[in-house]
Design a protein around this motif. Structure first.
Motif, PDB file in Angstrom:
ATOM      1  N   ARG A   1       2.642   7.368  -3.589  1.00  0.00           N
ATOM      2  CA  ARG A   1       1.656   7.265  -4.226  1.00  0.00           C
ATOM      3  C   ARG A   1       1.186   8.287  -5.260  1.00  0.00           C
ATOM      4  O   ARG A   1       1.290   7.919  -6.756  1.00  0.00           O
ATOM      5  CB  ARG A   1       0.276   7.556  -3.261  1.00  0.00           C
TER       6      ARG A   1
ATOM      7  N   ARG B   1       0.942  -1.055  -0.048  1.00  0.00           N
ATOM      8  CA  ARG B   1       0.026   0.302  -0.241  1.00  0.00           C
ATOM      9  C   ARG B   1       0.967   1.213  -0.227  1.00  0.00           C
ATOM     10  O   ARG B   1       2.269   1.232   0.937  1.00  0.00           O
ATOM     11  CB  ARG B   1      -0.259  -0.219   1.068  1.00  0.00           C
ATOM     12  N   TYR B   2       0.183   2.224  -0.487  1.00  0.00           N
ATOM     13  CA  TYR B   2       1.295   3.702  -1.364  1.00  0.00           C
ATOM     14  C   TYR B   2       0.043   4.956  -0.439  1.00  0.00           C
ATOM     15  O   TYR B   2      -0.514   4.741  -0.546  1.00  0.00           O
ATOM     16  CB  TYR B   2       1.423   3.606  -2.587  1.00  0.00           C
ATOM     17  N   PHE B   3       1.354   5.709   0.011  1.00  0.00           N
ATOM     18  CA  PHE B   3       0.487   6.344   0.820  1.00  0.00           C
ATOM     19  C   PHE B   3       1.549   7.850   0.851  1.00  0.00           C
ATOM     20  O   PHE B   3       2.605   7.708   0.358  1.00  0.00           O
ATOM     21  CB  PHE B   3       0.514   6.597   2.908  1.00  0.00           C
TER      22      PHE B   3
ATOM     23  N   ARG C   1      -8.189   4.438   5.625  1.00  0.00           N
ATOM     24  CA  ARG C   1      -8.757   5.204   4.957  1.00  0.00           C
ATOM     25  C   ARG C   1      -9.174   4.789   3.923  1.00  0.00           C
ATOM     26  O   ARG C   1      -8.829   3.104   3.054  1.00  0.00           O
ATOM     27  CB  ARG C   1      -8.430   6.377   4.349  1.00  0.00           C
TER      28      ARG C   1
ATOM     29  N   GLN D   1      -0.599   5.089  -8.402  1.00  0.00           N
ATOM     30  CA  GLN D   1      -1.655   4.222  -7.258  1.00  0.00           C
ATOM     31  C   GLN D   1      -1.188   3.822  -5.998  1.00  0.00           C
ATOM     32  O   GLN D   1      -0.436   4.257  -5.663  1.00  0.00           O
ATOM     33  CB  GLN D   1      -1.429   2.730  -7.941  1.00  0.00           C
ATOM     34  N   ASN D   2      -2.768   3.975  -5.576  1.00  0.00           N
ATOM     35  CA  ASN D   2      -3.061   3.295  -4.131  1.00  0.00           C
ATOM     36  C   ASN D   2      -2.183   1.838  -3.227  1.00  0.00           C
ATOM     37  O   ASN D   2      -1.648   2.316  -2.528  1.00  0.00           O
ATOM     38  CB  ASN D   2      -4.195   3.377  -3.744  1.00  0.00           C
ATOM     39  N   GLU D   3      -1.832   0.983  -4.141  1.00  0.00           N
ATOM     40  CA  GLU D   3      -1.753  -0.221  -3.652  1.00  0.00           C
ATOM     41  C   GLU D   3      -1.969  -1.128  -4.948  1.00  0.00           C
ATOM     42  O   GLU D   3      -2.073  -0.647  -6.524  1.00  0.00           O
ATOM     43  CB  GLU D   3      -2.780  -0.889  -3.033  1.00  0.00           C
TER      44      GLU D   3
END
Length: 91
Positions: A12, A6-8, A91, A17-19
């Motif tokens: 991101r 998962r990317y924050f 989130r 992308q988010n993941e």
């Protein structure tokens, strides 16, 4: 084995992308995944050097062995050097 990344925040923004789910060989650790991500996304290098890492919502060391289905997050520093709060997972 499949690992969910998962990317924050800035991570991101760089990967776009988010993941995603990536495959690593059995016995791979967090450091191995970091190396794979840096090969895939070289622009992550300056940020990844300062990230903490968490597996399944618990902080871990780079030597931590990963297992099938684990969720891995690299937690980037925010402005002023503060780390991104893990509450973002909700989130």
């Amino acid at each position: 084995m499949n690992i969910r990344i998962r990317y924050f925040a800035s991570l991101r923004e760089i990967v776009g992308q988010n993941e995603e789910q990536l495959t690593l060989p059995e016995g791979a650790n967090v450091s191995d995944m970091r190396a794979a991500l840096l090969t895939r996304y070289p622009r992550l290098q300056p940020i990844m050097e300062r990230c903490l890492c968490a597996v399944n919502r618990g902080y871990v060391t780079p030597e931590t062995i990963l297992h099938e289905g684990d969720e891995l997050v690299f937690i980037p520093p925010m402005g002023g050097g503060r780390l991104l709060e893990v509450s973002l997972w909700n989130r």
